[in-house]
Enzyme design. Structure first.
Site, PDB file in Angstrom:
ATOM      1  N   TYR A   1       0.845  -1.195   0.000  1.00  0.00           N
ATOM      2  CA  TYR A   1       0.000   0.000   0.000  1.00  0.00           C
ATOM      3  C   TYR A   1       0.879   1.245   0.000  1.00  0.00           C
ATOM      4  CZ  TYR A   1      -4.026  -2.972   1.164  1.00  0.00           C
ATOM      5  OH  TYR A   1      -5.018  -3.932   1.167  1.00  0.00           O
TER       6      TYR A   1
ATOM      7  N   LEU B   1     -17.757  -0.999   0.532  1.00  0.00           N
ATOM      8  CA  LEU B   1     -18.704   0.079   0.226  1.00  0.00           C
ATOM      9  C   LEU B   1     -18.921   0.233  -1.276  1.00  0.00           C
ATOM     10  CD1 LEU B   1     -17.648   2.724   2.894  1.00  0.00           C
ATOM     11  CD2 LEU B   1     -19.844   1.555   2.745  1.00  0.00           C
ATOM     12  N   ALA B   2     -18.410  -0.726  -2.050  1.00  0.00           N
ATOM     13  CA  ALA B   2     -18.651  -0.770  -3.500  1.00  0.00           C
ATOM     14  C   ALA B   2     -18.250   0.533  -4.184  1.00  0.00           C
ATOM     15  CB  ALA B   2     -20.114  -1.107  -3.791  1.00  0.00           C
TER      16      ALA B   2
ATOM     17  N   GLY C   1     -18.472   3.430  -3.330  1.00  0.00           N
ATOM     18  CA  GLY C   1     -19.415   4.523  -3.125  1.00  0.00           C
ATOM     19  C   GLY C   1     -20.548   4.597  -4.127  1.00  0.00           C
TER      20      GLY C   1
END
Length: 317
Positions: free
Chosen positions: A56, A227-228, A230
């Site tokens: 990351y 959360l896909a 948004g």
């Protein structure tokens, strides 16, 4: 650290966006400030498990998280740190690749410990399957890390039931977690169980039996992308997304909560006890998820199915 503590976390904070821009050579003080604000918002929600990975922001996410730990005496003892290894980013003439060779696992763990400024990782996940990996070699590396007190528990990410079972046969320590992309937008995990004996089963792609294997073996299911992106709480691009967002908004008003919570509750309502990972850097967006920690999922059987059917844009088979 016990298995039960990992399995009962209702929500994780994912640090994949901490650490500044992808092009920055090193983390800046402003990046540490941003990370500290995000971590404090997560703590205010009641989140105590933090999900990272060595790749990351090319390691800067772990580095700024370690800096936040340094700024906050006593914080390390209050939280669970989970990180991952196994993905190698493209560099020079080498392509992006997976690498779960034993010495490489150890090297990446030692580098993560340095960046995180801690002497132990609570949970280490193998980030992606490596087709060239020798499970016995992986097991030897993990067992050594466990014996030496560098890693307390182990899990996997993006693996199916057969892959998990194959690896576990070589391990003396149990695998305690499997992190998969699961959301109201990526529904293959739930569709797999109802598309059996239909033509659509061939194109689903999610390995049937993975959820059941994890539940039967006490492997905590975590969902990334929960959360896909948004699409049901922000901008929608398709009629199905628009209809689903309207239903999410209506349910949020009825239950005096946020649309983000409704989307997370849809995952948490499943009997597999899925723990979503949320990854915003904005404190307001993080705090919008607090009811997913503080309240049990308040979706009825019919409401859960209504969200599913709306998101898929078609009736169930």
């Amino acid at each position: 650290m016990t298995d039960s503590r990992v399995r009962t976390e209702p929500l994780l904070y994912g640090a994949m966006r901490l650490g500044g821009t992808k092009t920055a050579e090193s983390a800046r003080a402003a990046d540490v400030d941003e990370a500290e604000a995000a971590v404090n918002a997560a703590l205010d929600c009641g989140i105590t498990m933090f999900d990272l990975a060595d790749i990351y922001r090319q390691g800067r996410s772990e580095a700024v998280f370690g800096a936040v730990l340094d700024r906050t005496p006593g914080l390390r003892e209050r939280i669970v740190i989970q990180t991952k290894c196994g993905i190698r980013l493209a560099d020079q003439d080498r392509p992006g690749r997976y690498d779960l060779r034993g010495p490489v696992i150890r090297q990446r763990v030692e580098e993560s410990l340095t960046r995180l400024r801690t002497d132990v990782i609570d949970v280490l996940l193998l980030h992606r399957p490596d087709p060239l990996a020798d499970p016995a070699e992986i097991a030897e590396a993990l067992s050594a890390l466990h014996r030496q007190g560098l890693v307390r528990q182990f899990g996997v990410s993006n693996m199916g039931a057969a892959q998990i079972a194959h690896l576990q046969r070589h391990l003396d320590v149990p695998l305690v977690a499997n992190q998969l992309e699961m959301s109201l937008g990526r529904r293959g995990w739930v569709e797999a169980g109802v598309l059996v004996n239909t033509p659509a089963a061939a194109t689903n792609g999610f390995p049937l039996g993975t959820l059941e294997h994890c539940v039967a073996n006490g492997i905590h299911l975590q969902s990334w992308g929960s959360l896909a992106q948004g699409r049901y709480t922000g901008r929608q691009e398709t009629p199905a997304e628009h209809a689903t967002a309207q239903l999410v908004s209506t349910l949020a008003r009825q239950k005096d909560t946020t649309p983000e919570t409704i989307v997370l509750w849809w995952l948490q309502r499943h009997p597999a006890r899925i723990a979503p990972v949320i990854g915003s850097t904005r404190p307001d967006r993080i705090l919008a998820c607090r009811d997913a920690v503080r309240r049990k999922p308040e979706l009825s059987h019919d409401e859960w199915y209504a969200l599913w059917v709306a998101a898929r844009g078609a009736a169930l088979p």
